[in-house]
Design an enzyme around this catalytic site. Sequence first.
Site, short mmCIF file in Angstrom:
data_model
loop_
_atom_site.label_atom_id
_atom_site.label_comp_id
_atom_site.label_asym_id
_atom_site.label_seq_id
_atom_site.Cartn_x
_atom_site.Cartn_y
_atom_site.Cartn_z
N CYS A 70 35.06 71.36 -28.43
CA CYS A 70 35.84 71.00 -29.62
C CYS A 70 35.25 71.66 -30.86
O CYS A 70 35.98 72.13 -31.73
CB CYS A 70 35.87 69.48 -29.79
SG CYS A 70 36.65 68.59 -28.44
N CYS A 111 33.18 67.10 -27.86
CA CYS A 111 32.18 67.88 -27.15
C CYS A 111 31.99 69.22 -27.84
O CYS A 111 32.64 69.53 -28.85
CB CYS A 111 32.58 68.09 -25.69
SG CYS A 111 34.07 69.09 -25.51
N ASP A 130 4.00 62.10 -46.58
CA ASP A 130 4.31 61.67 -47.94
C ASP A 130 3.27 60.64 -48.34
O ASP A 130 2.76 59.89 -47.50
CB ASP A 130 5.72 61.07 -47.98
CG ASP A 130 6.06 60.53 -49.36
OD1 ASP A 130 5.76 61.22 -50.35
OD2 ASP A 130 6.62 59.43 -49.44
#
Length: 640
Positions: free
Chosen positions: A33, A30, A445
Amino acid sequence: MDVSITAPSHARATSPAPLTLDLGVDGMTCASCVSRVERALQKVPGVTAASVNLATESARVQATPVDGEASDAVRARLSRAVRDAGYAPRAEAVAAEETASPWAGFGPVAAGLLLCAPLVLPMLAMPFGLDLAPPPWVQLLLAAPVQFWLGARFYRAGWHAARGGTGNMDLLVALGTSAAFGLSLWLWWRWAAGPHGGHGQPHLYFEASAVVIALVRLGKWLETRAKRQATAAIRALQQLRPEVAHLRRQRGPQVQEVDVPVAELRVGDVLVVRPNERVPADARVIEGQSAVNESMLTGEPLPVAKSVGDRLTGGSVNGDGRLVAEVTATGAESVLARIIRLVEDAQAAKAPIQQLVDRVAAVFVPAVLVMALLTGLAWGWYGAGLETALVHAVAVLVIACPCALGLATPVAVMAGTGVAARHGILVKDARALETAHRVDTVAFDKTGTLTRGEPVLRALVPLAVPDEAPARARALQAAAALQSGSEHPLARAVVQAAQAEHLEPPLAEAVENMPGRGVQGRVDGVRRAIASLRWCEELGVAVDLAQAEAFMREGASVSVLLAFDPVPRAEALLAFSDEPKPGAAEAVARLRAARLRAAGLRAAGLRVVMISGDNPAAARAVAQRVGIDPEDVRAQVLPG
């Protein structure tokens, strides 16, 4: 006599160059952390910046070596800091993960959901006056595997967080579900030992603990699945690098070719690139000629002729010629490595809302624990009794368990990106997704997006012949005969054109590829060739340059069909181009006509830009055919 020489005071040792190191981190679950790992890394001496990415489970650290230590020593200190924080460091930032099934890892989650079903379904019958709750011992047998097998990861991660003096979502899940599970055991024991033991049914909370764990694990599985999709682009780029290179070595009077791992290549090594192989590293051609497919870099579908002195890009595909090249860049300095780094940086970028999430996560768990404690004390203060106070305190912990948070984020991301993918849109990162509502310009592109991504034979024009239709058919048959055994994109275009017109090419003999020039052979007893304009110039063949230049202004690539009888002469011009997709012009028109509602006002239509690595003439020709303004064309653009 001893003589000592002291360096002048102005001669100082140069300061060590700063390093940028990537480190893999396992065990993060999470935002808390992430913050914890970042703080641990930033405390390491010499570290100037640290950014941790939960999606790729990686950390990028900028550090200055202390006391002239090597980069391996810096990496070792960073790894130890991560391990001391309760997480597992990895050497590589992105693991070489094999392509996994979309349902990989779902087995334990499915088992948990099935075990929860008998606990949840009776609750659905309660509004109808039905009491279908299973006996307490059955509830225990169903909930215990979910709590201690499926939920084991929450206990491990929560213990690491508590031991480090911090809190995270896993700690909250472990505390809340353990409290509900333990309270259920206590209530069951009170009921069994009380005056009503064996009669009626106590109200237990086994289903709450089991369902919370199962739902959060479901959210974690969805996150893992989303992370695999997010890192698929990086893995695809990494797979462009071959594993082995053919190294040319001088052993006495003999020259040998030795296969070595690409990781062992050094600048200055001489490589041999065989036909149809990937170029193992950035290099410069010192011998040979060939045509190289650089579509992975430029998007241009047509191979580029390479000869002595030209540069090769690692990951591009060699054509039919054999090349000898000198390595100019390896490892992190190669073009492909820089492209991969750009993709990693894009995925590591945090969305603006993520900064708020990080700040909230730092105080969320302690705040919930304090609220649960205050709730229990308040109910006890008002004389509700220990059991009632404990039930309400546990309710705060269970309700605060981040099952909704754990599910909402991955489901929202997967739903949004899934809908976009079905419409052909890939989202680069969280910041792009969050700010998409402010888009006023759409950039396409060219190759493979607006166009088909492969060349087709756009035109075949016979030269100086009265019967044009039969002459064109004969020329196409001869060209298809020469190209029938080649995998070159232009060769496939010629063969497909002949097949579309139901023409059967004759058998070609003595076919020979001429790298950088074309192909030659004998067709119907006559020596013929499909030649580039440069080869025609070398042979002194007169070509209708006005017609050829007209095709090239429209973005086409031109070749010439030659016949040697015995002097070479031009028989036909072949024009190849990358055709627009059928719906490209309509899509551009719809975007340009689109109206965005902002603050109740009708804004101007979207601006459409085309970006291409192709030459300007080819790019402008495609733009004109799909309805993009010439000033909105960006040609010869390279990644980065």
